[in-house]
Motif scaffolding. Structure first.
Motif, PDB file in Angstrom:
ATOM      1  N   LEU A 100     -10.306   3.315   6.404  1.00 45.27           N
ATOM      2  CA  LEU A 100     -10.705   4.142   5.268  1.00 45.27           C
ATOM      3  C   LEU A 100     -12.094   4.719   5.421  1.00 45.27           C
ATOM      4  O   LEU A 100     -12.459   5.657   4.702  1.00 45.27           O
ATOM      5  CB  LEU A 100     -10.629   3.318   3.976  1.00 45.27           C
ATOM      6  N   ASP A 101     -12.871   4.215   6.363  1.00 40.41           N
ATOM      7  CA  ASP A 101     -14.244   4.682   6.555  1.00 40.41           C
ATOM      8  C   ASP A 101     -14.274   5.867   7.519  1.00 40.41           C
ATOM      9  O   ASP A 101     -14.947   5.869   8.539  1.00 40.41           O
ATOM     10  CB  ASP A 101     -15.112   3.544   7.075  1.00 40.41           C
ATOM     11  N   VAL A 102     -13.482   6.886   7.193  1.00 42.00           N
ATOM     12  CA  VAL A 102     -13.421   8.111   7.991  1.00 42.00           C
ATOM     13  C   VAL A 102     -13.558   9.297   7.042  1.00 42.00           C
ATOM     14  O   VAL A 102     -13.378   9.176   5.830  1.00 42.00           O
ATOM     15  CB  VAL A 102     -12.108   8.211   8.798  1.00 42.00           C
ATOM     16  N   GLY A 103     -13.831  10.458   7.631  1.00 42.67           N
ATOM     17  CA  GLY A 103     -14.013  11.631   6.798  1.00 42.67           C
ATOM     18  C   GLY A 103     -12.729  12.141   6.171  1.00 42.67           C
ATOM     19  O   GLY A 103     -12.687  12.419   4.967  1.00 42.67           O
ATOM     20  N   ARG A 104     -11.675  12.325   6.989  1.00 39.92           N
ATOM     21  CA  ARG A 104     -10.394  12.856   6.500  1.00 39.92           C
ATOM     22  C   ARG A 104      -9.259  12.052   7.085  1.00 39.92           C
ATOM     23  O   ARG A 104      -9.305  11.639   8.252  1.00 39.92           O
ATOM     24  CB  ARG A 104     -10.232  14.325   6.897  1.00 39.92           C
ATOM     25  N   ALA A 152      -2.355  -2.583  -3.912  1.00 40.17           N
ATOM     26  CA  ALA A 152      -2.372  -4.025  -3.640  1.00 40.17           C
ATOM     27  C   ALA A 152      -2.079  -4.276  -2.169  1.00 40.17           C
ATOM     28  O   ALA A 152      -1.420  -3.468  -1.498  1.00 40.17           O
ATOM     29  CB  ALA A 152      -1.333  -4.732  -4.508  1.00 40.17           C
ATOM     30  N   GLU A 153      -2.538  -5.406  -1.676  1.00 39.98           N
ATOM     31  CA  GLU A 153      -2.336  -5.767  -0.272  1.00 39.98           C
ATOM     32  C   GLU A 153      -0.882  -6.040   0.051  1.00 39.98           C
ATOM     33  O   GLU A 153      -0.500  -6.077   1.222  1.00 39.98           O
ATOM     34  CB  GLU A 153      -3.223  -6.971   0.069  1.00 39.98           C
ATOM     35  N   SER A 154      -0.032  -6.215  -0.972  1.00 44.31           N
ATOM     36  CA  SER A 154       1.402  -6.349  -0.732  1.00 44.31           C
ATOM     37  C   SER A 154       2.002  -5.063  -0.186  1.00 44.31           C
ATOM     38  O   SER A 154       3.065  -5.078   0.435  1.00 44.31           O
ATOM     39  CB  SER A 154       2.123  -6.747  -2.027  1.00 44.31           C
ATOM     40  N   CYS A 155       1.315  -3.940  -0.394  1.00 42.39           N
ATOM     41  CA  CYS A 155       1.647  -2.661   0.249  1.00 42.39           C
ATOM     42  C   CYS A 155       0.346  -2.084   0.781  1.00 42.39           C
ATOM     43  O   CYS A 155      -0.343  -1.329   0.080  1.00 42.39           O
ATOM     44  CB  CYS A 155       2.316  -1.696  -0.720  1.00 42.39           C
ATOM     45  N   PRO A 156      -0.029  -2.432   1.999  1.00 42.80           N
ATOM     46  CA  PRO A 156      -1.333  -2.012   2.514  1.00 42.80           C
ATOM     47  C   PRO A 156      -1.584  -0.511   2.423  1.00 42.80           C
ATOM     48  O   PRO A 156      -2.721  -0.085   2.188  1.00 42.80           O
ATOM     49  CB  PRO A 156      -1.298  -2.495   3.968  1.00 42.80           C
ATOM     50  N   ALA A 157      -0.530   0.306   2.575  1.00 42.21           N
ATOM     51  CA  ALA A 157      -0.714   1.761   2.526  1.00 42.21           C
ATOM     52  C   ALA A 157      -1.147   2.253   1.156  1.00 42.21           C
ATOM     53  O   ALA A 157      -1.643   3.387   1.033  1.00 42.21           O
ATOM     54  CB  ALA A 157       0.568   2.465   2.948  1.00 42.21           C
ATOM     55  N   SER A 158      -0.995   1.443   0.130  1.00 39.62           N
ATOM     56  CA  SER A 158      -1.470   1.854  -1.199  1.00 39.62           C
ATOM     57  C   SER A 158      -2.979   2.069  -1.202  1.00 39.62           C
ATOM     58  O   SER A 158      -3.511   2.791  -2.055  1.00 39.62           O
ATOM     59  CB  SER A 158      -1.074   0.823  -2.255  1.00 39.62           C
ATOM     60  N   ALA A 159      -3.693   1.478  -0.249  1.00 37.91           N
ATOM     61  CA  ALA A 159      -5.140   1.670  -0.148  1.00 37.91           C
ATOM     62  C   ALA A 159      -5.508   3.118   0.140  1.00 37.91           C
ATOM     63  O   ALA A 159      -6.648   3.530  -0.130  1.00 37.91           O
ATOM     64  CB  ALA A 159      -5.718   0.762   0.935  1.00 37.91           C
ATOM     65  N   LEU A 160      -4.567   3.898   0.662  1.00 35.44           N
ATOM     66  CA  LEU A 160      -4.844   5.311   0.920  1.00 35.44           C
ATOM     67  C   LEU A 160      -5.205   6.051  -0.362  1.00 35.44           C
ATOM     68  O   LEU A 160      -5.897   7.069  -0.334  1.00 35.44           O
ATOM     69  CB  LEU A 160      -3.637   5.975   1.587  1.00 35.44           C
ATOM     70  N   ARG A 161      -4.746   5.535  -1.496  1.00 31.31           N
ATOM     71  CA  ARG A 161      -5.042   6.174  -2.781  1.00 31.31           C
ATOM     72  C   ARG A 161      -6.491   5.993  -3.204  1.00 31.31           C
ATOM     73  O   ARG A 161      -6.934   6.619  -4.179  1.00 31.31           O
ATOM     74  CB  ARG A 161      -4.093   5.644  -3.848  1.00 31.31           C
ATOM     75  N   THR A 162      -7.241   5.175  -2.498  1.00 31.08           N
ATOM     76  CA  THR A 162      -8.662   4.994  -2.798  1.00 31.08           C
ATOM     77  C   THR A 162      -9.546   5.882  -1.924  1.00 31.08           C
ATOM     78  O   THR A 162     -10.765   5.883  -2.094  1.00 31.08           O
ATOM     79  CB  THR A 162      -9.084   3.530  -2.601  1.00 31.08           C
ATOM     80  N   HIS A 163      -8.939   6.612  -0.994  1.00 30.87           N
ATOM     81  CA  HIS A 163      -9.712   7.450  -0.077  1.00 30.87           C
ATOM     82  C   HIS A 163      -9.964   8.817  -0.690  1.00 30.87           C
ATOM     83  O   HIS A 163      -9.126   9.354  -1.404  1.00 30.87           O
ATOM     84  CB  HIS A 163      -8.985   7.599   1.267  1.00 30.87           C
ATOM     85  N   HIS A 164     -11.125   9.376  -0.403  1.00 27.70           N
ATOM     86  CA  HIS A 164     -11.550  10.636  -1.027  1.00 27.70           C
ATOM     87  C   HIS A 164     -10.902  11.861  -0.409  1.00 27.70           C
ATOM     88  O   HIS A 164     -10.999  12.958  -0.978  1.00 27.70           O
ATOM     89  CB  HIS A 164     -13.067  10.767  -0.918  1.00 27.70           C
ATOM     90  N   MET A 216     -11.654   7.685  -8.263  1.00 26.33           N
ATOM     91  CA  MET A 216     -10.619   7.640  -7.231  1.00 26.33           C
ATOM     92  C   MET A 216      -9.878   8.974  -7.199  1.00 26.33           C
ATOM     93  O   MET A 216      -9.510   9.514  -8.233  1.00 26.33           O
ATOM     94  CB  MET A 216      -9.631   6.504  -7.516  1.00 26.33           C
ATOM     95  N   THR A 217      -9.674   9.510  -6.001  1.00 23.35           N
ATOM     96  CA  THR A 217      -8.948  10.756  -5.818  1.00 23.35           C
ATOM     97  C   THR A 217      -7.593  10.452  -5.195  1.00 23.35           C
ATOM     98  O   THR A 217      -7.516   9.905  -4.093  1.00 23.35           O
ATOM     99  CB  THR A 217      -9.737  11.713  -4.904  1.00 23.35           C
ATOM    100  N   GLU A 218      -6.518  10.786  -5.897  1.00 26.73           N
ATOM    101  CA  GLU A 218      -5.183  10.536  -5.371  1.00 26.73           C
ATOM    102  C   GLU A 218      -4.930  11.429  -4.156  1.00 26.73           C
ATOM    103  O   GLU A 218      -5.431  12.555  -4.080  1.00 26.73           O
ATOM    104  CB  GLU A 218      -4.133  10.820  -6.448  1.00 26.73           C
ATOM    105  N   PRO A 219      -4.131  10.944  -3.189  1.00 25.31           N
ATOM    106  CA  PRO A 219      -3.820  11.769  -2.021  1.00 25.31           C
ATOM    107  C   PRO A 219      -3.080  13.048  -2.409  1.00 25.31           C
ATOM    108  O   PRO A 219      -2.344  13.084  -3.401  1.00 25.31           O
ATOM    109  CB  PRO A 219      -2.919  10.859  -1.176  1.00 25.31           C
ATOM    110  N   ILE A 220      -3.282  14.079  -1.617  1.00 27.40           N
ATOM    111  CA  ILE A 220      -2.421  15.251  -1.696  1.00 27.40           C
ATOM    112  C   ILE A 220      -1.106  14.883  -1.017  1.00 27.40           C
ATOM    113  O   ILE A 220      -1.093  14.332   0.087  1.00 27.40           O
ATOM    114  CB  ILE A 220      -3.080  16.448  -0.980  1.00 27.40           C
ATOM    115  N   VAL A 221       0.012  15.154  -1.662  1.00 31.30           N
ATOM    116  CA  VAL A 221       1.325  14.832  -1.105  1.00 31.30           C
ATOM    117  C   VAL A 221       2.084  16.126  -0.878  1.00 31.30           C
ATOM    118  O   VAL A 221       2.266  16.929  -1.805  1.00 31.30           O
ATOM    119  CB  VAL A 221       2.126  13.906  -2.041  1.00 31.30           C
TER     120      VAL A 221
END
Length: 247
Positions: free
Chosen positions: A193-197, A220-232, A1-6
């Motif tokens: 999440l199935d996008v390039g960037r 977790a789905e209690s914060c849907p935006a947390s799924a962004l942390r699973t994107h490459h 898993m690659t954490e987002p750049i912030v």
């Protein structure tokens, strides 16, 4: 898993200019390598500064770019100004010579619309997604009660939760809570999440708790935006207000 750049900026304007510069660079790079680019756009006041700056970026062959919207309300007339398709037309779609703009249809049998839009999305890979985060942590209209990180669908009809509907009033999009539709059409979390960037622009103090939960809480789905942390390949753009609650 690659954490987002912030990336954190002093204010909304500087956030918008930096995000637009990065998005434009990504579009130019991809157009240099492939025939066309396909993009998904969110519709929200939080995206205004970025889209304004993006329309001013030079050196982009927009006639090779196809645009999609991320979500929209059910139950509003096509010409209603609150429709996300109408908002995006004014913010960017009518300001640039896109190859194609695929607006969501929400008329007629709403149960048929998800599959129709999913078919358009699936015609070729989606290269870029420009999105935000809602005050309840939603991405698109995936509110916590309906978000599904393993959703088998690409597009679906959802019931909007009360926090999401109140945000639309607080953002000045509707005069009262009762005016906000209760149902919407949305891309699901897996489809987003199935996008390039991914470029995620989140200004303002109201978003600070959701930003904290998305970036530093459980995935977790209690914060849907947390799924962004699973994107490459996700970059999150904050201002001082929205970054306030981060450690």
């Amino acid at each position: 898993m690659t954490e987002p750049i912030v990336r954190v900026f002093p204010d909304r304007a500087s956030l918008g200019h930096a995000a637009a510069s990065d998005i434009a660079a990504e579009i130019r790079e991809r157009l240099g390598l492939q025939d066309a680019v396909r993009m998904i756009f969110a519709a929200a006041p939080s995206q205004q500064e970025t889209l304004d700056a993006l329309t001013a970026e030079a050196g982009i062959d927009w006639e090779r770019v196809t645009a999609f919207q991320m979500d929209d309300y059910l139950g509003l007339p096509d010409e209603a100004p609150q429709r996300f398709g109408q908002w995006l037309r004014a913010a960017i779609f009518d300001r640039l010579p896109f190859k194609d703009v695929h607006l969501m249809r929400t008329d007629g049998d709403a149960e048929l619309r998800p599959a129709e839009y999913a078919t358009l999305l699936d015609e070729a890979p989606i290269d870029i997604c420009c999105l935000g985060i809602g005050v309840n942590g939603h991405i698109a209209f995936n509110d916590p009660p309906v978000a599904d990180f393993a959703d088998p669908l690409a597009v679906k009809v959802v019931e909007l939760d009360s926090t999401c509907r109140q945000q639309q009033v607080d953002d000045g999009c509707f005069p009262t809570f009762d005016d906000v539709p209760t149902r919407a059409l949305t891309l699901t979390v897996p489809r987003l999440l199935d996008v390039g960037r991914m470029f995620c622009m989140v200004p303002g103090p109201a978003k600070a708790p959701a930003v904290r939960d998305a970036l530093q809480g459980p995935i977790a789905e209690s914060c849907p935006a947390s799924a962004l942390r699973t994107h490459h390949g996700c970059t999150v753009y904050l201002d001082q207000d929205s970054a306030h609650d981060l450690d």
